[in-house]
Design a protein around this motif. Structure first.
Motif, PDB file in Angstrom:
ATOM      1  N   ASN A   1      15.120   6.252   3.301  1.00  0.00           N
ATOM      2  CA  ASN A   1      16.119   5.248   3.653  1.00  0.00           C
ATOM      3  C   ASN A   1      15.525   3.843   3.698  1.00  0.00           C
ATOM      4  O   ASN A   1      15.964   2.989   4.478  1.00  0.00           O
ATOM      5  CB  ASN A   1      16.786   5.584   4.999  1.00  0.00           C
ATOM      6  CG  ASN A   1      18.154   4.968   5.133  1.00  0.00           C
ATOM      7  OD1 ASN A   1      18.854   4.748   4.134  1.00  0.00           O
ATOM      8  ND2 ASN A   1      18.561   4.655   6.347  1.00  0.00           N
ATOM      9  N   ILE A   2      14.514   3.609   2.858  1.00  0.00           N
ATOM     10  CA  ILE A   2      13.873   2.300   2.731  1.00  0.00           C
ATOM     11  C   ILE A   2      14.139   1.795   1.314  1.00  0.00           C
ATOM     12  O   ILE A   2      13.749   2.443   0.338  1.00  0.00           O
ATOM     13  CB  ILE A   2      12.356   2.387   2.984  1.00  0.00           C
ATOM     14  CG1 ILE A   2      12.076   2.958   4.372  1.00  0.00           C
ATOM     15  CG2 ILE A   2      11.710   1.011   2.824  1.00  0.00           C
ATOM     16  CD1 ILE A   2      10.607   3.186   4.648  1.00  0.00           C
ATOM     17  N   GLU A   3      14.790   0.663   1.199  1.00  0.00           N
ATOM     18  CA  GLU A   3      15.250   0.186  -0.103  1.00  0.00           C
ATOM     19  C   GLU A   3      14.115   0.054  -1.112  1.00  0.00           C
ATOM     20  O   GLU A   3      14.270   0.384  -2.292  1.00  0.00           O
ATOM     21  CB  GLU A   3      15.959  -1.157   0.061  1.00  0.00           C
ATOM     22  CG  GLU A   3      16.550  -1.689  -1.236  1.00  0.00           C
ATOM     23  CD  GLU A   3      17.332  -2.969  -1.027  1.00  0.00           C
ATOM     24  OE1 GLU A   3      17.788  -3.558  -2.019  1.00  0.00           O
ATOM     25  OE2 GLU A   3      17.495  -3.383   0.151  1.00  0.00           O
TER      26      GLU A   3
ATOM     27  N   THR B   1       0.806  -1.224   0.000  1.00  0.00           N
ATOM     28  CA  THR B   1       0.000   0.000   0.000  1.00  0.00           C
ATOM     29  C   THR B   1       0.840   1.275   0.000  1.00  0.00           C
ATOM     30  O   THR B   1       0.598   2.177  -0.802  1.00  0.00           O
ATOM     31  CB  THR B   1      -0.972   0.001   1.193  1.00  0.00           C
ATOM     32  OG1 THR B   1      -1.878  -1.088   1.042  1.00  0.00           O
ATOM     33  CG2 THR B   1      -1.752   1.312   1.241  1.00  0.00           C
ATOM     34  N   PRO B   2       1.861   1.418   0.865  1.00  0.00           N
ATOM     35  CA  PRO B   2       2.673   2.634   0.798  1.00  0.00           C
ATOM     36  C   PRO B   2       3.390   2.789  -0.529  1.00  0.00           C
ATOM     37  O   PRO B   2       3.567   3.899  -1.030  1.00  0.00           O
ATOM     38  CB  PRO B   2       3.679   2.453   1.951  1.00  0.00           C
ATOM     39  CG  PRO B   2       3.058   1.453   2.858  1.00  0.00           C
ATOM     40  CD  PRO B   2       2.288   0.537   1.968  1.00  0.00           C
TER      41      PRO B   2
ATOM     42  N   SER C   1      14.476  16.917   0.785  1.00  0.00           N
ATOM     43  CA  SER C   1      13.145  17.296   1.255  1.00  0.00           C
ATOM     44  C   SER C   1      12.735  16.325   2.346  1.00  0.00           C
ATOM     45  O   SER C   1      13.345  15.258   2.509  1.00  0.00           O
ATOM     46  CB  SER C   1      12.119  17.282   0.112  1.00  0.00           C
ATOM     47  OG  SER C   1      11.985  15.978  -0.433  1.00  0.00           O
ATOM     48  N   ASN C   2      11.697  16.693   3.078  1.00  0.00           N
ATOM     49  CA  ASN C   2      11.247  15.856   4.192  1.00  0.00           C
ATOM     50  C   ASN C   2       9.736  15.675   4.099  1.00  0.00           C
ATOM     51  O   ASN C   2       8.998  16.645   3.925  1.00  0.00           O
ATOM     52  CB  ASN C   2      11.622  16.492   5.531  1.00  0.00           C
ATOM     53  CG  ASN C   2      11.531  15.505   6.674  1.00  0.00           C
ATOM     54  OD1 ASN C   2      11.848  14.329   6.509  1.00  0.00           O
ATOM     55  ND2 ASN C   2      11.109  15.955   7.832  1.00  0.00           N
ATOM     56  N   GLU C   3       9.290  14.422   4.185  1.00  0.00           N
ATOM     57  CA  GLU C   3       7.868  14.102   4.127  1.00  0.00           C
ATOM     58  C   GLU C   3       7.464  13.352   5.382  1.00  0.00           C
ATOM     59  O   GLU C   3       8.294  13.131   6.279  1.00  0.00           O
ATOM     60  CB  GLU C   3       7.554  13.283   2.871  1.00  0.00           C
ATOM     61  CG  GLU C   3       7.832  14.027   1.576  1.00  0.00           C
ATOM     62  CD  GLU C   3       7.419  13.235   0.356  1.00  0.00           C
ATOM     63  OE1 GLU C   3       7.121  12.017   0.499  1.00  0.00           O
ATOM     64  OE2 GLU C   3       7.395  13.820  -0.744  1.00  0.00           O
ATOM     65  N   ASN C   4       6.203  12.937   5.441  1.00  0.00           N
ATOM     66  CA  ASN C   4       5.704  12.239   6.634  1.00  0.00           C
ATOM     67  C   ASN C   4       6.476  10.956   6.918  1.00  0.00           C
ATOM     68  O   ASN C   4       6.707  10.608   8.081  1.00  0.00           O
ATOM     69  CB  ASN C   4       4.220  11.918   6.467  1.00  0.00           C
ATOM     70  CG  ASN C   4       3.349  13.160   6.451  1.00  0.00           C
ATOM     71  OD1 ASN C   4       3.733  14.193   7.000  1.00  0.00           O
ATOM     72  ND2 ASN C   4       2.195  13.077   5.815  1.00  0.00           N
ATOM     73  N   LEU C   5       6.887  10.257   5.856  1.00  0.00           N
ATOM     74  CA  LEU C   5       7.596   8.997   6.029  1.00  0.00           C
ATOM     75  C   LEU C   5       9.082   9.186   6.286  1.00  0.00           C
ATOM     76  O   LEU C   5       9.767   8.245   6.677  1.00  0.00           O
ATOM     77  CB  LEU C   5       7.398   8.103   4.797  1.00  0.00           C
ATOM     78  CG  LEU C   5       5.982   7.564   4.571  1.00  0.00           C
ATOM     79  CD1 LEU C   5       5.923   6.743   3.293  1.00  0.00           C
ATOM     80  CD2 LEU C   5       5.539   6.708   5.750  1.00  0.00           C
TER      81      LEU C   5
ATOM     82  N   GLY D   1      11.043   1.128  -6.709  1.00  0.00           N
ATOM     83  CA  GLY D   1      10.734  -0.116  -6.004  1.00  0.00           C
ATOM     84  C   GLY D   1      11.825  -1.165  -6.077  1.00  0.00           C
ATOM     85  O   GLY D   1      12.961  -0.913  -6.464  1.00  0.00           O
ATOM     86  N   ASP D   2      11.429  -2.398  -5.692  1.00  0.00           N
ATOM     87  CA  ASP D   2      12.350  -3.520  -5.646  1.00  0.00           C
ATOM     88  C   ASP D   2      11.674  -4.749  -6.246  1.00  0.00           C
ATOM     89  O   ASP D   2      10.706  -4.619  -7.001  1.00  0.00           O
ATOM     90  CB  ASP D   2      12.796  -3.782  -4.205  1.00  0.00           C
ATOM     91  CG  ASP D   2      11.609  -3.977  -3.248  1.00  0.00           C
ATOM     92  OD1 ASP D   2      10.471  -4.157  -3.735  1.00  0.00           O
ATOM     93  OD2 ASP D   2      11.820  -3.943  -2.010  1.00  0.00           O
TER      94      ASP D   2
END
Length: 268
Positions: free
Chosen positions: A68-70, A11-12, A249-253, A96-97
């Protein structure tokens, strides 16, 4: 149960990838996406119409570290061939992966006639999720820029004329104000069908020759009390024919870092 867990994991990714916006380049990222009038190689992603003003063949590559999420990282790049009749670009985008990924490959043609630059492109968007079928759709895009005066440039871009839930139609329009050679101020409005508008502003300033600093603001929604506001920052370094750019930049995640490198051949 396996499919429920897979859906929750994806979903994310779906929210981040399938937003109909495949703009790239750290210059774009540092200025909150106000890149409609940029006549660089990244115009192949950001506005094919602006590509008509490019006067040098260009190779470029970029990498986005999202949160920082692959599984959220983005890799992209392309080649632009400059010709007096038409500029031609091929581009590639991947999000994505192996679990979930979305890839875009596209072809862009653009030309400049006096003060107007026009371009169009076709993109093949492939979406793959492990254990599910792979989907491919074609998306057409068109854009342009026009010099209203030497200091004011108008830009517009529409991506994907066939609106859909997974790949929405995205429309952008904006102005670039360039009172001095060392200063650029951009404003844009972005609208996707079935979603709120995004209002964007960006600034680029050359502190010394070939060294630029950038910042921007992205606001989604016209009610500031109920809007998503995102600030962006970055810089650029342009030694000879190389173009190096960085954006943050900076977001919620979490934070997004982007590094871009381009090489422009000498003008023929």
């Amino acid at each position: 149960m396996r499919w429920i867990l897979l859906f929750l994991l994806l979903t994310p990714c779906l929210l981040s990838a399938q937003d109909g916006n495949y703009a790239l380049g750290a210059r774009n990222g540092a200025m909150a996406g106000t890149s409609l009038t940029f006549t660089d190689g990244w115009a192949a992603f950001n506005n094919p119409g602006a590509l008509g003003g490019l006067e040098a063949s260009t190779a470029m590559i970029t990498y986005q570290n999202r949160y920082n999420i692959e599984g959220f990282h983005v890799l992209g790049g392309g080649l632009v061939y400059h010709h007096s009749l038409v500029n031609t670009a091929i581009k590639y985008y991947k999000f994505g992966d192996d679990l979930f990924n979305q890839q875009v490959i596209g072809l862009v043609l653009a030309n400049r006639i006096q003060m107007v630059s026009l371009g169009a492109g076709i993109n093949i968007i492939q979406t793959h999720a492990e254990g599910l079928s792979t989907r491919r759709v074609a998306a057409l895009e068109m854009g342009g820029t026009a010099e209203i005066t030497r200091q004011i440039i108008f830009g517009a871009h529409i991506f994907n004329f066939k609106h859909g839930t997974m790949h929405p139609t995205t429309m952008k329009a904006g102005l670039s104000f360039r009172p001095k050679d060392f200063l650029m101020i951009n404003t844009e409005v972005e609208k996707q069908l079935d979603s709120r508008e995004k209002f964007k502003a960006g600034l680029e300033y050359a502190i010394i020759k070939n060294v630029l600093i950038r910042t921007g603001l992205n606001v989604q929604g016209n009610d500031l009390s109920n809007s998503q506001v995102r600030a962006t920052f970055g810089f650029g370094f342009q030694p000879k024919n190389f173009l190096f750019d960085y954006a943050f930049s900076n977001e919620n995640l979490g934070a997004i870092h982007e590094i871009s490198l381009a090489y422009q051949l000498k003008k023929p």
